[in-house]
Design a protein around this motif. Sequence first.
Motif, PDB file in Angstrom:
ATOM      1  N   ARG A 279      39.316  49.244  32.248  1.00 31.80           N
ATOM      2  CA  ARG A 279      38.145  50.035  32.646  1.00 31.80           C
ATOM      3  C   ARG A 279      37.852  51.138  31.631  1.00 31.80           C
ATOM      4  O   ARG A 279      36.695  51.339  31.226  1.00 31.80           O
ATOM      5  N   GLU A 280      38.882  51.852  31.207  1.00 35.33           N
ATOM      6  CA  GLU A 280      38.691  52.970  30.281  1.00 35.33           C
ATOM      7  C   GLU A 280      38.157  52.512  28.926  1.00 35.33           C
ATOM      8  O   GLU A 280      37.402  53.242  28.275  1.00 35.33           O
ATOM      9  N   HIS A 281      38.552  51.313  28.508  1.00 37.47           N
ATOM     10  CA  HIS A 281      38.146  50.823  27.188  1.00 37.47           C
ATOM     11  C   HIS A 281      36.983  49.834  27.278  1.00 37.47           C
ATOM     12  O   HIS A 281      36.642  49.196  26.278  1.00 37.47           O
ATOM     13  N   GLU A 282      36.384  49.730  28.450  1.00 40.20           N
ATOM     14  CA  GLU A 282      35.215  48.874  28.671  1.00 40.20           C
ATOM     15  C   GLU A 282      35.480  47.439  28.221  1.00 40.20           C
ATOM     16  O   GLU A 282      34.670  46.806  27.544  1.00 40.20           O
ATOM     17  N   ILE A 283      36.633  46.950  28.627  1.00 37.50           N
ATOM     18  CA  ILE A 283      37.030  45.575  28.346  1.00 37.50           C
ATOM     19  C   ILE A 283      36.644  44.715  29.549  1.00 37.50           C
ATOM     20  O   ILE A 283      36.955  45.058  30.686  1.00 37.50           O
ATOM     21  N   SER A 284      35.980  43.611  29.295  1.00 38.56           N
ATOM     22  CA  SER A 284      35.543  42.747  30.385  1.00 38.56           C
ATOM     23  C   SER A 284      36.752  42.036  30.995  1.00 38.56           C
ATOM     24  O   SER A 284      37.458  41.295  30.315  1.00 38.56           O
ATOM     25  N   TYR A 285      36.973  42.267  32.294  1.00 38.50           N
ATOM     26  CA  TYR A 285      38.164  41.755  32.958  1.00 38.50           C
ATOM     27  C   TYR A 285      37.827  41.308  34.373  1.00 38.50           C
ATOM     28  O   TYR A 285      36.773  41.615  34.921  1.00 38.50           O
ATOM     29  N   ALA A 286      38.769  40.599  34.987  1.00 42.70           N
ATOM     30  CA  ALA A 286      38.676  40.228  36.395  1.00 42.70           C
ATOM     31  C   ALA A 286      40.069  40.315  36.990  1.00 42.70           C
ATOM     32  O   ALA A 286      41.065  40.048  36.313  1.00 42.70           O
ATOM     33  N   VAL A 287      40.139  40.700  38.257  1.00 45.33           N
ATOM     34  CA  VAL A 287      41.400  40.707  38.992  1.00 45.33           C
ATOM     35  C   VAL A 287      41.348  39.578  40.005  1.00 45.33           C
ATOM     36  O   VAL A 287      40.381  39.450  40.753  1.00 45.33           O
ATOM     37  N   ASP A 288      42.389  38.754  40.024  1.00 45.17           N
ATOM     38  CA  ASP A 288      42.356  37.578  40.886  1.00 45.17           C
ATOM     39  C   ASP A 288      43.714  37.290  41.504  1.00 45.17           C
ATOM     40  O   ASP A 288      44.756  37.793  41.051  1.00 45.17           O
ATOM     41  N   VAL A 289      43.664  36.462  42.539  1.00 39.49           N
ATOM     42  CA  VAL A 289      44.850  35.891  43.171  1.00 39.49           C
ATOM     43  C   VAL A 289      44.848  34.401  42.856  1.00 39.49           C
ATOM     44  O   VAL A 289      43.862  33.708  43.126  1.00 39.49           O
ATOM     45  N   TYR A 290      45.935  33.907  42.270  1.00 38.05           N
ATOM     46  CA  TYR A 290      46.032  32.491  41.900  1.00 38.05           C
ATOM     47  C   TYR A 290      46.771  31.740  43.011  1.00 38.05           C
ATOM     48  O   TYR A 290      47.935  32.042  43.290  1.00 38.05           O
ATOM     49  N   PRO A 291      46.156  30.749  43.624  1.00 37.77           N
ATOM     50  CA  PRO A 291      46.785  30.092  44.770  1.00 37.77           C
ATOM     51  C   PRO A 291      47.936  29.151  44.416  1.00 37.77           C
ATOM     52  O   PRO A 291      48.850  28.961  45.225  1.00 37.77           O
ATOM     53  N   PHE A 292      47.905  28.550  43.208  1.00 36.98           N
ATOM     54  CA  PHE A 292      48.945  27.582  42.840  1.00 36.98           C
ATOM     55  C   PHE A 292      49.389  27.862  41.404  1.00 36.98           C
ATOM     56  O   PHE A 292      48.918  27.215  40.462  1.00 36.98           O
TER      57      PHE A 292
END
Length: 347
Positions: A279-292
């Motif tokens: 967030r601070e460095h304006e990096i495109s990211y996503a937070v996820d839960v991986y089911p398998f």
Amino acid sequence: MEQYQTWILEKLQELTAIDSPTGFTGRVTDYLVEEYQKMGYEPVRTYKGGILIDLGGTEKEAVLTASHVDTLGAVTAEIKENGRLKLSPVGALCASTLETENCRIYTRFGEVYEGTCQLVNASSHVNGEFSQTVRTYQNIEIVLDENVRSGEDVRKLGIDNGDYVCFDPVTKITKSGYIKSRFLDDKLSAAVLMGYAKFLKDTKRTPKRKVYQYFTVFEEIGHGASASVPEDVTDVISVDMGCVGEGISCTEKEVSICAKDSGGPYHYDLTTELIKTAREHEISYAVDVYPFYTSDVEATLKSGYDIRHALIGPGVYASHGYERSHINGMMNTFRLLSAYLGTEEQD
């Protein structure tokens, strides 16, 4: 940092061109040793076969970033009397993704033969059940590109049970920036780690924290990073593929930060630090839960190491098949690692 994009892509193509299913990784680790020595590092080969590199740094509590260079593959399980080869998978390689793929068969004595994976009785003009047949390891086979008609003919070539069968990666980078290949899991992230090591040398910087890189060779069967973690390591970040698919917010263009997978939640504080850095460095990211999904760092925890653990990586679609990512996802992973680890200029 964008100048490293071309270099990382070159290293990715070199990595994917080296056959390295789990248990058959000597050539790819030889490549890593040579490349890191060229950069001025002193890579160490573990007894298990992995490669460990000390990137430097002054703070006592070290961080280890781990990627794996073993891939999915197969071995010969049976030499059929008609001269075809039955397969046993190495790792979670799905039989349905292999049909019509070209491959190489490596004998233990130096010979390499070519072949193609086909459905048994693969001609649709002969086999009326061709379209309805479920592809399993019981009904696919390797057709050798050699004049063989019997099991005896095959054995005369030096091929035996347990010989590795390695499939073409078919690596392609499109004009629109998409990266398509088998084995982006995890050679794309391995190339990113190589890029970070080169960045440090080129800019004459050292990490603020002591940083190790660890290339493991048994991740696909579950025990890659279960050993050889240096004593001063308190944090381990697995740099592996990020998931892309239904129910997942990440695309191929982001760096994925995993909050939880099949092994449970990742360390809350370390994961939060990575999210804050993005967030601070304006990096495109996503937070996820991986089911398998499970990662190298879970093997580290199960081996009894007292560490914080996290998982990041470029988004990859069609995992364990013909995979796709994007240059943006690759570089966002590179930027997150560089920003989180921090650097100091050398005198």
